[in-house]
Write a protein that holds these residues in place. Structure first.
Motif, PDB file in Angstrom:
ATOM      1  N   TYR A  88      -0.388   4.626  -0.849  1.00  0.00           N
ATOM      2  CA  TYR A  88      -1.102   5.902  -0.668  1.00  0.00           C
ATOM      3  C   TYR A  88      -2.087   5.747   0.479  1.00  0.00           C
ATOM      4  O   TYR A  88      -2.795   4.741   0.597  1.00  0.00           O
ATOM      5  CB  TYR A  88      -1.864   6.316  -1.926  1.00  0.00           C
ATOM      6  CG  TYR A  88      -2.800   7.488  -1.669  1.00  0.00           C
ATOM      7  CD1 TYR A  88      -2.343   8.798  -1.745  1.00  0.00           C
ATOM      8  CD2 TYR A  88      -4.136   7.281  -1.293  1.00  0.00           C
ATOM      9  CE1 TYR A  88      -3.179   9.877  -1.469  1.00  0.00           C
ATOM     10  CE2 TYR A  88      -4.984   8.348  -1.017  1.00  0.00           C
ATOM     11  CZ  TYR A  88      -4.502   9.637  -1.106  1.00  0.00           C
ATOM     12  OH  TYR A  88      -5.324  10.698  -0.821  1.00  0.00           O
ATOM     13  N   SER A  89      -2.142   6.761   1.335  1.00  0.00           N
ATOM     14  CA  SER A  89      -3.119   6.758   2.415  1.00  0.00           C
ATOM     15  C   SER A  89      -3.329   8.198   2.871  1.00  0.00           C
ATOM     16  O   SER A  89      -2.723   9.138   2.349  1.00  0.00           O
ATOM     17  CB  SER A  89      -2.640   5.879   3.582  1.00  0.00           C
ATOM     18  OG  SER A  89      -3.668   5.746   4.560  1.00  0.00           O
ATOM     19  N   THR A  90      -4.190   8.356   3.863  1.00  0.00           N
ATOM     20  CA  THR A  90      -4.399   9.659   4.480  1.00  0.00           C
ATOM     21  C   THR A  90      -4.274   9.515   5.990  1.00  0.00           C
ATOM     22  O   THR A  90      -4.646   8.484   6.570  1.00  0.00           O
ATOM     23  CB  THR A  90      -5.788  10.236   4.147  1.00  0.00           C
ATOM     24  OG1 THR A  90      -6.797   9.302   4.568  1.00  0.00           O
ATOM     25  CG2 THR A  90      -5.924  10.508   2.657  1.00  0.00           C
ATOM     26  N   GLY A  99      -1.025   3.843   7.476  1.00  0.00           N
ATOM     27  CA  GLY A  99      -1.822   3.340   6.358  1.00  0.00           C
ATOM     28  C   GLY A  99      -1.035   2.919   5.140  1.00  0.00           C
ATOM     29  O   GLY A  99      -1.602   2.414   4.170  1.00  0.00           O
ATOM     30  N   VAL A 100       0.282   3.109   5.160  1.00  0.00           N
ATOM     31  CA  VAL A 100       1.109   2.681   4.036  1.00  0.00           C
ATOM     32  C   VAL A 100       2.081   1.602   4.518  1.00  0.00           C
ATOM     33  O   VAL A 100       2.385   1.487   5.693  1.00  0.00           O
ATOM     34  CB  VAL A 100       1.902   3.853   3.424  1.00  0.00           C
ATOM     35  CG1 VAL A 100       0.964   4.846   2.776  1.00  0.00           C
ATOM     36  CG2 VAL A 100       2.774   4.546   4.469  1.00  0.00           C
ATOM     37  N   LYS A 154      -2.557   9.823  -7.310  1.00  0.00           N
ATOM     38  CA  LYS A 154      -3.595   9.652  -6.289  1.00  0.00           C
ATOM     39  C   LYS A 154      -3.769  10.894  -5.409  1.00  0.00           C
ATOM     40  O   LYS A 154      -4.764  11.025  -4.701  1.00  0.00           O
ATOM     41  CB  LYS A 154      -3.264   8.441  -5.406  1.00  0.00           C
ATOM     42  CG  LYS A 154      -3.236   7.106  -6.149  1.00  0.00           C
ATOM     43  CD  LYS A 154      -2.820   5.983  -5.207  1.00  0.00           C
ATOM     44  CE  LYS A 154      -2.754   4.644  -5.936  1.00  0.00           C
ATOM     45  NZ  LYS A 154      -4.095   4.145  -6.279  1.00  0.00           N
ATOM     46  N   GLU A 180      -2.102  13.839   3.330  1.00  0.00           N
ATOM     47  CA  GLU A 180      -1.967  12.670   2.473  1.00  0.00           C
ATOM     48  C   GLU A 180      -0.551  12.154   2.639  1.00  0.00           C
ATOM     49  O   GLU A 180       0.384  12.925   2.879  1.00  0.00           O
ATOM     50  CB  GLU A 180      -2.245  13.041   1.022  1.00  0.00           C
ATOM     51  CG  GLU A 180      -3.707  13.391   0.769  1.00  0.00           C
ATOM     52  CD  GLU A 180      -3.961  13.870  -0.641  1.00  0.00           C
ATOM     53  OE1 GLU A 180      -4.380  13.058  -1.484  1.00  0.00           O
ATOM     54  OE2 GLU A 180      -3.738  15.074  -0.885  1.00  0.00           O
ATOM     55  N   THR A 214       2.561   0.085  10.340  1.00  0.00           N
ATOM     56  CA  THR A 214       1.678   0.452   9.220  1.00  0.00           C
ATOM     57  C   THR A 214       0.528   1.355   9.684  1.00  0.00           C
ATOM     58  O   THR A 214      -0.455   1.525   8.954  1.00  0.00           O
ATOM     59  CB  THR A 214       1.097  -0.808   8.543  1.00  0.00           C
ATOM     60  OG1 THR A 214       0.397  -1.583   9.525  1.00  0.00           O
ATOM     61  CG2 THR A 214       2.190  -1.655   7.918  1.00  0.00           C
ATOM     62  N   ILE A 228       0.859  -1.186   0.000  1.00  0.00           N
ATOM     63  CA  ILE A 228       0.000   0.000   0.000  1.00  0.00           C
ATOM     64  C   ILE A 228       0.892   1.232   0.000  1.00  0.00           C
ATOM     65  O   ILE A 228       1.746   1.389   0.872  1.00  0.00           O
ATOM     66  CB  ILE A 228      -0.930   0.007   1.227  1.00  0.00           C
ATOM     67  CG1 ILE A 228      -1.840  -1.213   1.216  1.00  0.00           C
ATOM     68  CG2 ILE A 228      -1.759   1.294   1.253  1.00  0.00           C
ATOM     69  CD1 ILE A 228      -2.655  -1.403   2.478  1.00  0.00           C
ATOM     70  N   SER A 232      -1.092  -5.184  -0.314  1.00  0.00           N
ATOM     71  CA  SER A 232      -2.234  -4.798  -1.133  1.00  0.00           C
ATOM     72  C   SER A 232      -2.214  -5.624  -2.407  1.00  0.00           C
ATOM     73  O   SER A 232      -1.153  -6.012  -2.905  1.00  0.00           O
ATOM     74  CB  SER A 232      -2.174  -3.303  -1.466  1.00  0.00           C
ATOM     75  OG  SER A 232      -3.155  -2.981  -2.426  1.00  0.00           O
TER      76      SER A 232
END
Length: 234
Positions: free
Chosen positions: A4-6, A226-227, A54, A14, A223, A2, A231
């Motif tokens: 990309y995340s926020t 979020g990255v 993204k 971001e 993690t 993964i 995935s």
């Protein structure tokens, strides 16, 4: 992976995990994160372009991480990031850098011409543990010296051999000298470094107040931003 995340709690932003050339140091005893490095620049650039698409700019803040320092990102990727910063009206950036690059930070600031928070993985301010056990390659006199270059440091907590006194001092220095900080709870990986569950339990009991500090983030899992997790996305 993964990429990309926020981050929606503190310092909303971001966050993207990009591919880069091998870490200039690459000798930390606790790190297998550098396995994400790749010397195939064309492949790195292509993947990074897909990830950068993204970015929406919804928080006007972007954090860019890679398995090393921002200086190891391909030049074309840095240009692509700058294009996104302009097109999405990004007002602030977060980048990572090893201590080795401390005298080059101004080059990135000049290139992007917006406020940048540089994060440095100090791990601990205990010199012996940092350099003899963790093999971090970061030699300095005191926290004040680090704060002259970096507004943010990353600390590592919960490793066999660490002491409570070490951690207390690290948190004191973080709060006293730095505007931002990230405390990473050690998660065992493919290296030989081991996790100390009792020390982590003690830390949770005594330093939970850090969760209320607006610019201090505690990652109980590596993690949590979020990255970095698995995935099936191509």
């Amino acid at each position: 992976m993964i990429r990309y995340s926020t981050v929606t709690e503190k310092n909303q932003r971001e966050i993207i995990l990009l591919k880069s050339s091998p870490c200039i140091w690459g000798k930390c005893s606790f790190c297998d994160y550098i396995d994400d490095n790749d010397s195939d620049l064309k492949k790195d650039i292509s993947l990074n372009k897909r990830i950068l698409k993204k970015i929406t700019g919804k928080y006007k803040t972007l954090e860019v991480i890679n398995s090393g320092s921002c200086f190891e990102l391909p030049k074309e990727t840095l240009n692509d990031i700058k294009s996104v910063v302009i097109s999405k009206d990004i007002k602030k950036l977060f980048f990572e850098s090893h201590w080795i690059y401390r005298d080059k930070l101004s080059e990135i600031e000049t290139f992007f011409n917006i406020p940048i928070i540089f994060k440095c993985g100090i791990e601990t301010f205990d010199n012996d543990f940092r350099n003899k056990i963790l093999n971090k390659g970061a030699i300095f006199k005191n926290p004040l010296e680090v704060s002259k270059y970096f507004k943010s440091v990353c600390l590592l907590v919960g490793i066999k051999g660490q002491t409570k006194e070490m951690i207390k001092n690290d948190i004191d220095y973080l709060l006293k000298y730095f505007e931002y900080g990230c405390v990473n709870i050690f998660v065992e990986n493919s290296t030989n470094i081991k996790r100390d569950e009792n020390l982590i339990h003690w830390f949770h009991k005594n330093f939970s107040f850090l969760e209320k500090e607006k610019n201090i983030e505690v990652l109980w899992n590596n993690t949590d931003f979020g990255v970095g997790g698995d995935s099936y996305e191509i």
